[in-house]
Design a protein around this motif. Sequence first.
Motif, PDB file in Angstrom:
ATOM      1  N   SER A 128       0.819  -1.209   0.000  1.00 31.32           N
ATOM      2  CA  SER A 128       0.000   0.000   0.000  1.00 31.32           C
ATOM      3  C   SER A 128       0.846   1.250   0.000  1.00 31.32           C
ATOM      4  O   SER A 128       0.524   2.246  -0.635  1.00 31.32           O
ATOM      5  CB  SER A 128      -0.934   0.003   1.218  1.00 31.32           C
ATOM      6  OG  SER A 128      -1.808  -1.104   1.167  1.00 31.32           O
ATOM      7  N   LEU A 129       1.963   1.203   0.746  1.00 36.71           N
ATOM      8  CA  LEU A 129       2.841   2.361   0.808  1.00 36.71           C
ATOM      9  C   LEU A 129       3.458   2.659  -0.549  1.00 36.71           C
ATOM     10  O   LEU A 129       3.791   3.801  -0.852  1.00 36.71           O
ATOM     11  CB  LEU A 129       3.945   2.126   1.847  1.00 36.71           C
ATOM     12  CG  LEU A 129       3.498   2.200   3.314  1.00 36.71           C
ATOM     13  CD1 LEU A 129       4.639   1.780   4.224  1.00 36.71           C
ATOM     14  CD2 LEU A 129       3.029   3.592   3.664  1.00 36.71           C
ATOM     15  N   SER A 147      -0.299   4.452  -5.031  1.00 38.29           N
ATOM     16  CA  SER A 147      -0.615   5.878  -5.027  1.00 38.29           C
ATOM     17  C   SER A 147      -1.148   6.276  -3.662  1.00 38.29           C
ATOM     18  O   SER A 147      -2.047   5.633  -3.116  1.00 38.29           O
ATOM     19  CB  SER A 147      -1.657   6.160  -6.106  1.00 38.29           C
ATOM     20  OG  SER A 147      -2.030   7.510  -6.074  1.00 38.29           O
ATOM     21  N   ALA A 148      -0.590   7.333  -3.093  1.00 37.89           N
ATOM     22  CA  ALA A 148      -0.948   7.738  -1.731  1.00 37.89           C
ATOM     23  C   ALA A 148      -1.139   9.243  -1.674  1.00 37.89           C
ATOM     24  O   ALA A 148      -0.646   9.997  -2.507  1.00 37.89           O
ATOM     25  CB  ALA A 148       0.137   7.300  -0.749  1.00 37.89           C
ATOM     26  N   CYS A 153       3.187   8.601  10.243  1.00 34.74           N
ATOM     27  CA  CYS A 153       4.257   8.128   9.360  1.00 34.74           C
ATOM     28  C   CYS A 153       5.392   7.502  10.175  1.00 34.74           C
ATOM     29  O   CYS A 153       5.961   6.472   9.784  1.00 34.74           O
ATOM     30  CB  CYS A 153       4.786   9.281   8.506  1.00 34.74           C
ATOM     31  SG  CYS A 153       3.633   9.834   7.229  1.00 34.74           S
ATOM     32  N   GLU A 190      -7.710   6.394   2.069  1.00 37.46           N
ATOM     33  CA  GLU A 190      -6.435   6.803   1.486  1.00 37.46           C
ATOM     34  C   GLU A 190      -5.253   6.271   2.288  1.00 37.46           C
ATOM     35  O   GLU A 190      -5.318   6.136   3.510  1.00 37.46           O
ATOM     36  CB  GLU A 190      -6.336   8.336   1.442  1.00 37.46           C
ATOM     37  CG  GLU A 190      -7.443   9.019   0.658  1.00 37.46           C
ATOM     38  CD  GLU A 190      -7.169   9.050  -0.830  1.00 37.46           C
ATOM     39  OE1 GLU A 190      -6.133   8.504  -1.253  1.00 37.46           O
ATOM     40  OE2 GLU A 190      -7.986   9.644  -1.571  1.00 37.46           O
ATOM     41  N   GLU A 191      -4.172   5.967   1.572  1.00 40.19           N
ATOM     42  CA  GLU A 191      -2.892   5.662   2.211  1.00 40.19           C
ATOM     43  C   GLU A 191      -2.057   6.938   2.256  1.00 40.19           C
ATOM     44  O   GLU A 191      -2.107   7.752   1.332  1.00 40.19           O
ATOM     45  CB  GLU A 191      -2.138   4.565   1.439  1.00 40.19           C
ATOM     46  CG  GLU A 191      -2.807   3.203   1.479  1.00 40.19           C
ATOM     47  CD  GLU A 191      -2.821   2.594   2.863  1.00 40.19           C
ATOM     48  OE1 GLU A 191      -1.942   2.974   3.678  1.00 40.19           O
ATOM     49  OE2 GLU A 191      -3.696   1.757   3.133  1.00 40.19           O
ATOM     50  N   SER A 238       1.253   9.164   1.995  1.00 40.04           N
ATOM     51  CA  SER A 238       2.492   9.087   1.213  1.00 40.04           C
ATOM     52  C   SER A 238       3.710   8.897   2.111  1.00 40.04           C
ATOM     53  O   SER A 238       4.536   8.022   1.880  1.00 40.04           O
ATOM     54  CB  SER A 238       2.651  10.363   0.387  1.00 40.04           C
ATOM     55  OG  SER A 238       3.936  10.431  -0.177  1.00 40.04           O
TER      56      SER A 238
END
Length: 398
Positions: free
Chosen positions: A13-14, A17-18, A129, A206-207, A209
């Motif tokens: 996932s990382l 697209s994030a 993060c 959403e993931e 970034s």
Amino acid sequence: MKIISSLLIAVFSLNASAITLDEILLKVQNEHPLAKSIEALKGAHSSQSRAAGLNEPLEFSAEGAYAKPDLDKSGYEYSVGVEQNIMHPNVKKAAMQSLKYQNESEILELEHNFFLLRQDVKLLYHVNCLNQKSTLQYRDSFLAFEEFYKKKKRAYEYGEISKKDLLALQIELDRIKAEYKLYENKVNISRENLESKTLLPSLREEELSCKDTTPIIKELEFDYENKTLKEQSLDKKILTYQSDFERYNVSFDSFTLGAAYQNELDTDRFVFSLSMPLNFTTSFNEDNRAAALHKKSALIHEKEGVKLQKSSHSEALKKELSQNFENINAYQAMMQKYENELMPLVESAYDLGESSVIEYLLSQRELFGLKKELIEHYKKYYETLFELYSVLQTKEKL
């Protein structure tokens, strides 16, 4: 294994697209209730200012009566007329300025709150993060230790190590699995905190970034002379009371002009009138002027206190930020030596039977502890940094 599967999904996932921090902040600017409230209030103030600049409406009056004099003819009488209250030009100007400054002060206070909200969002983004990074690091350590345990299990089967050593390694492996669950929970909790602060339902899908986090820098330059939104709001309030003082510093506030037509039986009459308040007959204006001056003086002192507090607080935070930077460097150096120099020696000594499994496990835990403390120092750095932004309300110069 379920844990490994979830980790692989997270890693994938990382890489997909994030959403970036700037994109989140833009969504907050467009969709957050506080931002919408500010825009709606600006519209209300605009209409209110236009209304304040208009003259009061004309007043229409009408009267009717039936008259029957003793010696004269009887009949109906009536009167119609209009009148308007006209404000003194200086009073009207001061009142409009007072309203303008009051409205601007209100907007600045809301913008101050929104600025603090943005800093909270930035901090929570960085915390999440860091928690993700910490979890991935722990996963790498866990996978490495799992491979080490498998190797020692085969060694036990060949009679190269004791069952006691194998049991100690197995207990450590179980402990790491359990602790990893705590790391996952931290990621989930920090993500929920971010979502609750932004109030963006779409963010759940959403993931993050996490490629745009603020770099760790020792020396940052700030514009200490830049007025914060709080100071600007106090300036507007000071101007509000200055306008109020001017509002009451006149001999009369307004006057009323009137014109009427009266019909009294056989007589037509045109009447013109002028009326105005006699301010010198009361201390109303004088007391209001004194109140405005006292309130203005109180706000000037409050603003001075805000400036002094900003200066002292920002200096303390800047020193703390520098110390956080030093702590990060120190722990990074210790961790690299531990990971690249000491741990290979400890593992080699254990493989050769020169040290016990307990010594190996203690060293392993010490390395895990260093990694954990390093992440905490990163968090402290960002907490201090965004608090400093909140105090100064300015963008740093790199």
